[in-house]
Write a protein that holds these residues in place. Sequence first.
Motif, short mmCIF file in Angstrom:
data_model
loop_
_atom_site.label_atom_id
_atom_site.label_comp_id
_atom_site.label_asym_id
_atom_site.label_seq_id
_atom_site.Cartn_x
_atom_site.Cartn_y
_atom_site.Cartn_z
N GLN A 132 0.83 -1.21 0.00
CA GLN A 132 0.00 0.00 0.00
C GLN A 132 0.87 1.26 0.00
O GLN A 132 0.61 2.21 -0.76
N THR A 133 1.88 1.27 0.84
CA THR A 133 2.79 2.42 0.88
C THR A 133 3.52 2.58 -0.44
O THR A 133 3.72 3.71 -0.92
N LEU A 134 3.92 1.47 -1.05
CA LEU A 134 4.59 1.54 -2.35
C LEU A 134 3.66 2.13 -3.41
O LEU A 134 4.07 2.96 -4.22
N GLY A 135 2.40 1.72 -3.40
CA GLY A 135 1.45 2.25 -4.37
C GLY A 135 1.24 3.75 -4.21
O GLY A 135 1.18 4.49 -5.20
N GLU A 143 3.65 7.36 -11.55
CA GLU A 143 3.60 6.01 -12.12
C GLU A 143 2.25 5.38 -11.76
O GLU A 143 2.14 4.54 -10.86
N VAL A 144 1.21 5.78 -12.49
CA VAL A 144 -0.14 5.36 -12.13
C VAL A 144 -0.34 3.87 -12.37
O VAL A 144 -0.94 3.17 -11.55
N ASP A 145 0.15 3.36 -13.49
CA ASP A 145 -0.03 1.94 -13.81
C ASP A 145 0.65 1.06 -12.75
O ASP A 145 0.09 0.03 -12.33
N LEU A 146 1.86 1.44 -12.34
CA LEU A 146 2.55 0.67 -11.31
C LEU A 146 1.81 0.76 -9.97
O LEU A 146 1.77 -0.21 -9.21
N ALA A 147 1.24 1.92 -9.68
CA ALA A 147 0.49 2.07 -8.43
C ALA A 147 -0.74 1.18 -8.41
O ALA A 147 -1.06 0.56 -7.38
N VAL A 148 -1.43 1.09 -9.55
CA VAL A 148 -2.60 0.21 -9.62
C VAL A 148 -2.21 -1.23 -9.34
O VAL A 148 -2.89 -1.94 -8.58
N ARG A 149 -1.10 -1.66 -9.90
CA ARG A 149 -0.64 -3.04 -9.65
C ARG A 149 -0.29 -3.24 -8.18
O ARG A 149 -0.62 -4.28 -7.59
N ALA A 154 -1.73 -5.63 -2.84
CA ALA A 154 -2.12 -5.44 -1.44
C ALA A 154 -3.51 -6.01 -1.18
O ALA A 154 -3.75 -6.67 -0.15
N ILE A 155 -4.45 -5.80 -2.11
CA ILE A 155 -5.79 -6.35 -1.95
C ILE A 155 -5.77 -7.87 -2.01
O ILE A 155 -6.50 -8.55 -1.27
N HIS A 156 -4.94 -8.42 -2.87
CA HIS A 156 -4.81 -9.88 -2.95
C HIS A 156 -4.31 -10.46 -1.62
O HIS A 156 -4.74 -11.54 -1.21
N LEU A 157 -3.40 -9.73 -0.95
CA LEU A 157 -2.86 -10.21 0.32
C LEU A 157 -3.82 -9.99 1.48
O LEU A 157 -3.82 -10.76 2.44
N CYS A 158 -4.63 -8.92 1.39
CA CYS A 158 -5.56 -8.61 2.48
C CYS A 158 -6.86 -8.09 1.88
O CYS A 158 -7.11 -6.87 1.89
N PRO A 159 -7.71 -8.96 1.36
CA PRO A 159 -8.95 -8.49 0.71
C PRO A 159 -9.96 -7.90 1.68
O PRO A 159 -10.89 -7.22 1.23
N SER A 160 -9.83 -8.15 2.96
CA SER A 160 -10.78 -7.62 3.93
C SER A 160 -10.52 -6.17 4.30
O SER A 160 -11.33 -5.56 5.00
N GLU A 161 -9.40 -5.61 3.85
CA GLU A 161 -9.07 -4.21 4.15
C GLU A 161 -9.82 -3.31 3.16
O GLU A 161 -9.36 -3.05 2.05
N ARG A 162 -10.97 -2.82 3.56
CA ARG A 162 -11.85 -2.07 2.66
C ARG A 162 -11.21 -0.80 2.10
O ARG A 162 -11.40 -0.48 0.92
N PRO A 163 -10.46 0.01 2.90
CA PRO A 163 -9.86 1.22 2.32
C PRO A 163 -8.94 0.94 1.14
O PRO A 163 -8.75 1.82 0.29
N LEU A 164 -8.40 -0.27 1.04
CA LEU A 164 -7.50 -0.58 -0.07
C LEU A 164 -8.23 -0.48 -1.41
O LEU A 164 -7.71 0.10 -2.37
N TRP A 165 -9.42 -1.05 -1.49
CA TRP A 165 -10.12 -1.03 -2.78
C TRP A 165 -11.18 0.05 -2.85
O TRP A 165 -11.64 0.40 -3.93
N GLN A 166 -11.61 0.61 -1.71
CA GLN A 166 -12.58 1.70 -1.75
C GLN A 166 -11.92 3.06 -1.95
O GLN A 166 -12.54 3.98 -2.49
N GLU A 167 -10.68 3.21 -1.50
CA GLU A 167 -10.00 4.49 -1.58
C GLU A 167 -8.77 4.43 -2.50
O GLU A 167 -8.73 5.09 -3.54
N ASP A 168 -7.81 3.62 -2.12
CA ASP A 168 -6.53 3.61 -2.85
C ASP A 168 -6.70 3.13 -4.30
O ASP A 168 -6.33 3.84 -5.24
N LEU A 169 -7.26 1.93 -4.47
CA LEU A 169 -7.37 1.38 -5.82
C LEU A 169 -8.35 2.18 -6.66
O LEU A 169 -8.11 2.41 -7.85
#
Length: 271
Positions: A132-135, A143-149, A154-169
């Motif tokens: 997440q910090t790297l993104g 580097e938007v494409d690298l950030a998306v990856r 991060a979501i693959h490692l912790c899918p229950s962390e809602r801010p990862l896909w609701q905010e960051d991704l």
Amino acid sequence: MASFGWKRKAGEKVSKSVVQQFEAEEDKAAIRPRDEEEVDWMRAVKRRREELLEDCATRSRRLKDEGAALAEEGRHWEALKKWDEAIQMTPDNPVLYEMKSQVLTVLHEVFPAVKAAEMAVKFRPLWWEGWQTLGRAQLNLGEVDLAVRSFQVAIHLCPSERPLWQEDLRWACRLQKQQSATREKLRQEEETKRQIDHAPELSRDYDDFESDEVLAACVAVAERQTRYEELRRTAVVVDAEGNVQNVVTEAEGSEDAATPSIEQFIKARGL
């Protein structure tokens, strides 16, 4: 003479046995202390090494905590110094690199922030917070494409962390769409500008400058010019739902640029 010879022979035997026994005991005594000394030396070195490693780890934790306290107070450069000292003692600690990346991002040191975050995920590849910090650091670098990856990992490692896909991704995907739409807009702008500079209508020879062909050529060139001006004044935005929109903004002092009609060209020609 006989007694002398007997004593000499007897003494010779006694001296040989004593010397042999003495040499054997001396060899044992010499070997035993050497072995014991070697064993003690190895144990001492190992024990000393463990003590040094323990001291380094303890001091590294203390420096990490001191740096965190300084960062909370807004003293970011001082916090970085503390963490750099801690990294010298424990260079494989991913938490130090991750914290350092966060502070470097705040200080707008975008490239060092990315490098620090990359070290964090290198030493702990399955740590979702490091990704997440790297993104976030990659987003600041552009580097938007690298950030998306990185956010996807991060979501693959912790899918229950809602801010990862609701905010960051979600934010990274919006920027990715906007970046793609902006590139397409620039391509259209360059193509329109090229058609204006090398208009096929202007390269022809017309026999009658009052003919309909000349009027149509003038209108076509004017339409391209209007299209080019609109593209230059268009900003690409992405709404909350992720839809790409083109917003035309008027520059100060500019008038409404409408494409001239055929009648206007005829009137201008009539003058």
